[in-house]
Design an enzyme around this catalytic site. Structure first.
Site, mmCIF file in Angstrom:
data_model
loop_
_atom_site.group_PDB
_atom_site.id
_atom_site.type_symbol
_atom_site.label_atom_id
_atom_site.label_comp_id
_atom_site.label_asym_id
_atom_site.label_seq_id
_atom_site.Cartn_x
_atom_site.Cartn_y
_atom_site.Cartn_z
ATOM 1 N N ASP A 67 0.832 -1.209 0.000
ATOM 2 C CA ASP A 67 0.000 0.000 0.000
ATOM 3 C C ASP A 67 0.868 1.262 0.000
ATOM 4 O O ASP A 67 2.104 1.172 0.076
ATOM 5 C CB ASP A 67 -0.961 0.003 1.203
ATOM 6 C CG ASP A 67 -0.257 -0.222 2.541
ATOM 7 O OD1 ASP A 67 0.986 -0.247 2.571
ATOM 8 O OD2 ASP A 67 -0.953 -0.370 3.554
ATOM 9 N N ASN A 136 -7.098 -0.330 14.355
ATOM 10 C CA ASN A 136 -8.531 -0.492 14.068
ATOM 11 C C ASN A 136 -8.808 -1.801 13.330
ATOM 12 O O ASN A 136 -9.900 -1.998 12.803
ATOM 13 C CB ASN A 136 -9.021 0.697 13.216
ATOM 14 C CG ASN A 136 -8.259 0.789 11.901
ATOM 15 O OD1 ASN A 136 -7.374 -0.021 11.627
ATOM 16 N ND2 ASN A 136 -8.604 1.763 11.076
ATOM 17 N N HIS A 138 -7.237 -2.819 10.572
ATOM 18 C CA HIS A 138 -7.021 -2.808 9.119
ATOM 19 C C HIS A 138 -5.827 -3.681 8.721
ATOM 20 O O HIS A 138 -4.931 -3.954 9.514
ATOM 21 C CB HIS A 138 -6.883 -1.370 8.566
ATOM 22 C CG HIS A 138 -5.598 -0.668 8.867
ATOM 23 N ND1 HIS A 138 -5.467 0.710 8.771
ATOM 24 C CD2 HIS A 138 -4.370 -1.115 9.238
ATOM 25 C CE1 HIS A 138 -4.229 1.052 9.056
ATOM 26 N NE2 HIS A 138 -3.541 -0.031 9.344
ATOM 27 N N GLU A 143 -9.691 -0.603 5.444
ATOM 28 C CA GLU A 143 -10.220 -0.050 6.688
ATOM 29 C C GLU A 143 -11.530 -0.733 7.082
ATOM 30 O O GLU A 143 -12.173 -1.377 6.237
ATOM 31 C CB GLU A 143 -10.466 1.459 6.493
ATOM 32 C CG GLU A 143 -9.237 2.261 6.065
ATOM 33 C CD GLU A 143 -8.274 2.542 7.214
ATOM 34 O OE1 GLU A 143 -8.100 1.680 8.096
ATOM 35 O OE2 GLU A 143 -7.668 3.633 7.224
#
Ligand code: F6R
Length: 242
Positions: A67, A136, A138, A143
């Site tokens: 990414d 979180n 991810h 996400e």
């Protein structure tokens, strides 16, 4: 899915490094996809050490970056490009033509997604992926709420990702969007290692492993991967029930 818990981050990183090296030794033209971030830094140090020590030829290995922060240039120290330059490329002889990373400054980022999907298709998929996990849940920039069946895509970053992400940058940086491989890529990858270390990851790891499998915690998809390994140090595993 397999769960491996290690005494500490050193043991975890040594094992993850040997998984990467073994993949390359078994298949000289392996396609490897790696995450940046704090978690795998020691793993990559060991990968470099082993490859240099054993003079392993990586000329035919393909590297794929998982990414990138959209709009952050490659010479910014917080970018994934910069990270891999520092931790891998300046030490190892990858062929430049075998390195594929999302170009964060591309005029049409959507074309970057199409390019990456095409590259991966032409390579017949990824052999080994190493990923971390965000606070979180991810993976990459997938996400919470992301559909599990996506390939490369552009993402509006979650608030947690924007604030936690500041740790990679020397000065406060506006982070809005990311560009990432999708979880469909992860599911189609031969083997996936998810690494987590430290107490701060304990709660999200518990949710990943013991909560429901759902896109609310994207990393929970690991439990559906037939050849997925979650590798934790004791601290990251400290809230698990068993
Ligand atoms: C980075 C990436 C992210 C990180 C995750 C954990 O390329 O894909 O998903 O793996 O945010 O980051 P660290 O390892 O810094 O805790």
């Amino acid at each position: 899915m397999q769960l491996n818990i290690f005494e500490d981050n050193d043991a975890l990183s040594r094992e993850a490094a040997s998984e990467i090296v073994n993949t390359i030794q078994q298949k000289s033209n392996a396609v490897i996809c790696l995450a940046s971030g704090s978690t795998p830094i020691l793993t990559y140090k060991y990968v470099v050490e082993i490859i240099q020590r054993d003079k392993i030829d990586i000329a035919d290995v393909t590297f794929i970056g998982l990414d990138e922060w959209l709009g952050i240039p490659p010479d910014n120290e917080g970018s994934c490009h910069y990270f891999f330059q520092q931790h891998l490329f300046q030490h190892l002889r990858f062929s430049a033509s075998n390195i594929y990373m999302f170009r964060a400054m591309a005029e049409r980022p959507i074309s970057e997604c199409e390019r990456m999907d095409k590259v991966i298709r032409h390579l017949n998929g990824i052999d080994l992926m190493l990923v971390g996990i965000g606070m979180n849940g991810h993976i990459g920039f997938n996400e919470p709420g992301v559909p599990f069946n996506k390939y490369s895509h552009i993402v509006d970053l979650d608030e947690t990702t924007v604030s936690v992400g500041q740790k990679y940058f020397k000065e406060a940086t506006v982070l809005k969007q990311g560009i990432t491989l999708g979880l469909q890529h992860l599911m189609e990858t031969g083997k996936v290692l998810l690494l987590a270390n430290g107490e701060k990851k304990a709660l999200i790891i518990k949710q990943t492993i013991e909560g429901e499998i759902s896109n609310k915690v994207p990393a929970s998809i690991m439990r559906q991967h037939p050849n997925g390994i979650i590798m934790l140090d004791k601290e990251a595993a400290s809230l698990l029930s068993h």
